[in-house]
Write a protein that holds these residues in place. Structure first.
Motif, mmCIF file in Angstrom:
data_model
loop_
_atom_site.group_PDB
_atom_site.id
_atom_site.type_symbol
_atom_site.label_atom_id
_atom_site.label_comp_id
_atom_site.label_asym_id
_atom_site.label_seq_id
_atom_site.Cartn_x
_atom_site.Cartn_y
_atom_site.Cartn_z
ATOM 1 N N ALA A 55 0.822 -1.215 0.000
ATOM 2 C CA ALA A 55 0.000 0.000 0.000
ATOM 3 C C ALA A 55 0.852 1.260 0.000
ATOM 4 O O ALA A 55 0.409 2.322 -0.481
ATOM 5 C CB ALA A 55 -0.940 0.003 1.196
ATOM 6 N N GLU A 56 2.059 1.149 0.525
ATOM 7 C CA GLU A 56 2.992 2.284 0.544
ATOM 8 C C GLU A 56 3.874 2.323 -0.703
ATOM 9 O O GLU A 56 4.783 3.142 -0.801
ATOM 10 C CB GLU A 56 3.857 2.228 1.799
ATOM 11 C CG GLU A 56 3.091 2.468 3.082
ATOM 12 C CD GLU A 56 2.445 3.843 3.117
ATOM 13 O OE1 GLU A 56 3.117 4.819 2.720
ATOM 14 O OE2 GLU A 56 1.264 3.938 3.528
ATOM 15 N N GLY A 57 3.598 1.428 -1.648
ATOM 16 C CA GLY A 57 4.319 1.441 -2.913
ATOM 17 C C GLY A 57 5.612 0.654 -2.937
ATOM 18 O O GLY A 57 6.397 0.769 -3.887
ATOM 19 N N PHE A 58 5.846 -0.175 -1.910
ATOM 20 C CA PHE A 58 7.073 -0.960 -1.830
ATOM 21 C C PHE A 58 6.852 -2.399 -2.279
ATOM 22 O O PHE A 58 5.806 -2.992 -2.006
ATOM 23 C CB PHE A 58 7.580 -1.013 -0.386
ATOM 24 C CG PHE A 58 8.205 0.258 0.107
ATOM 25 C CD1 PHE A 58 9.418 0.697 -0.396
ATOM 26 C CD2 PHE A 58 7.572 1.012 1.087
ATOM 27 C CE1 PHE A 58 10.006 1.863 0.064
ATOM 28 C CE2 PHE A 58 8.153 2.183 1.560
ATOM 29 C CZ PHE A 58 9.375 2.611 1.054
ATOM 30 N N SER A 59 7.869 -2.968 -2.925
ATOM 31 C CA SER A 59 7.930 -4.411 -3.093
ATOM 32 C C SER A 59 8.423 -5.020 -1.783
ATOM 33 O O SER A 59 9.017 -4.330 -0.956
ATOM 34 C CB SER A 59 8.878 -4.782 -4.231
ATOM 35 O OG SER A 59 8.359 -4.343 -5.470
ATOM 36 N N VAL A 60 8.196 -6.324 -1.618
ATOM 37 C CA VAL A 60 8.522 -6.987 -0.353
ATOM 38 C C VAL A 60 9.424 -8.186 -0.595
ATOM 39 O O VAL A 60 9.094 -9.101 -1.345
ATOM 40 C CB VAL A 60 7.253 -7.431 0.387
ATOM 41 C CG1 VAL A 60 7.620 -8.167 1.675
ATOM 42 C CG2 VAL A 60 6.361 -6.235 0.699
ATOM 43 N N MET A 61 10.552 -8.174 0.103
ATOM 44 C CA MET A 61 11.508 -9.266 0.151
ATOM 45 C C MET A 61 11.287 -9.990 1.477
ATOM 46 O O MET A 61 11.312 -9.353 2.525
ATOM 47 C CB MET A 61 12.930 -8.683 0.096
ATOM 48 C CG MET A 61 14.086 -9.623 0.324
ATOM 49 S SD MET A 61 15.603 -8.618 0.613
ATOM 50 C CE MET A 61 16.874 -9.688 -0.029
ATOM 51 N N ALA A 62 11.050 -11.290 1.448
ATOM 52 C CA ALA A 62 10.732 -12.010 2.676
ATOM 53 C C ALA A 62 11.743 -13.097 2.970
ATOM 54 O O ALA A 62 11.941 -14.019 2.163
ATOM 55 C CB ALA A 62 9.338 -12.627 2.596
#
Length: 284
Positions: A148-155
């Motif tokens: 929602a904040e425009g970031f991709s996510v690395m998990a």
């Protein structure tokens, strides 16, 4: 040579506590520059850092252009307090606090968000992961808030159920991904997520003596078999070494990782890794 899609500039491949302690108070600029120069000398032009709480990776990102290197960082990894990640990241107790950390990462120039949603592989006990994973509902919210904040996510994620939950939530990359079952591999391959399997973090321990080969060898075999299966199913796989982890030195780590991936995937390795790296470059 491809880039390395998972490094830790703050770590040295020997002992994480000493490496962190050496830069907690002040970034060792000479050391960072020497590592960047070594990557340049090896022909590596892209680095994706896993982040740290003391700004070492962020500093590297600021000067990497001087070395012709495209350097991406999450600023710091984010973990739930009391779960895995406290040694290197920033923690939260509530989702509101997590959202605040996402905002702080933005202020510190983060290119993406990294979340820690499981523990590590226990190299002394086959099948065991060192810390309780987050539950699927929380994983889903962490990813939703960051997106929602425009970031991709690395998990950072190990264990079949944890990886399935992250994939279902729309995670952008899975790091490590140990102990996957057939369903998790299939879901990962059919998703948009990129898998960075870091085989070298296991393979470089074999025969070293610190951990039993009776654990390491079947774990490496399982990981390589799952990588091969994911590749056959059309999954996105990227080259990332976790450089700085124990027995994974900078520069040499990514070369070793390529060797393990080639053993697992075979003749299509370069083509598959090119797709994975392009996806990460476009997303992170």
């Amino acid at each position: 040579m491809f880039g390395d899609c998972h490094i830790h500039m703050i770590l040295d491949g020997v002992y994480y506590r000493a490496a962190i302690d050496a830069q907690k108070e002040q970034v060792d600029e000479a050391l960072v520059r020497a590592r960047l120069a070594a990557y340049r000398e090896a022909g590596i032009r892209f680095l994706r850092d896993g982040g740290d709480a003391w700004g070492v990776g962020s500093f590297a990102a600021k000067i990497a252009c001087e070395y012709g290197i495209d350097y991406r960082t999450p600023a710091f990894p984010i973990h739930r307090n009391g779960r895995y990640g406290g040694f290197i990241g920033k923690g939260y107790d509530t989702l509101k606090e997590y959202a605040t950390l996402v905002g702080l990462a933005r202020k510190q120039g983060a290119d993406f968000i990294k979340i820690m949603i499981s523990g590590l592989m226990d190299f002394n006990c086959y099948g065991k992961i060192t810390s309780e994973p987050l539950d699927p509902a929380e994983i889903r919210e962490l990813i939703r808030i960051a997106h929602a904040e425009g970031f991709s996510v690395m998990a950072h994620a190990n264990g079949a159920d944890t990886v399935k939950a992250a994939v279902e939530a729309g995670v952008d990359s899975i790091e490590h991904g140990a102990y996957l079952d057939g369903e998790a591999v299939r879901m990962l391959a059919q998703s948009d997520a990129v898998w960075v399997p870091t085989l070298v973090t296991i393979g470089n321990l074999v025969g070293e003596g610190r951990y039993p080969d009776a654990v390491l060898k079947p774990l490496l075999r399982l990981q390589m078999d799952n990588v091969a299966a994911c590749a056959r199913l059309g999954g996105k796989i990227a080259l990332g070494s976790d450089a700085g982890a124990y027995r994974v030195p900078h520069v040499q780590g990514v070369q070793d990782e390529y060797r393990y991936l080639h053993q697992a995937i075979g003749s299509e390795t370069d083509h598959i890794l090119e797709i994975g790296e392009k996806t990460i470059l476009g997303r992170f």
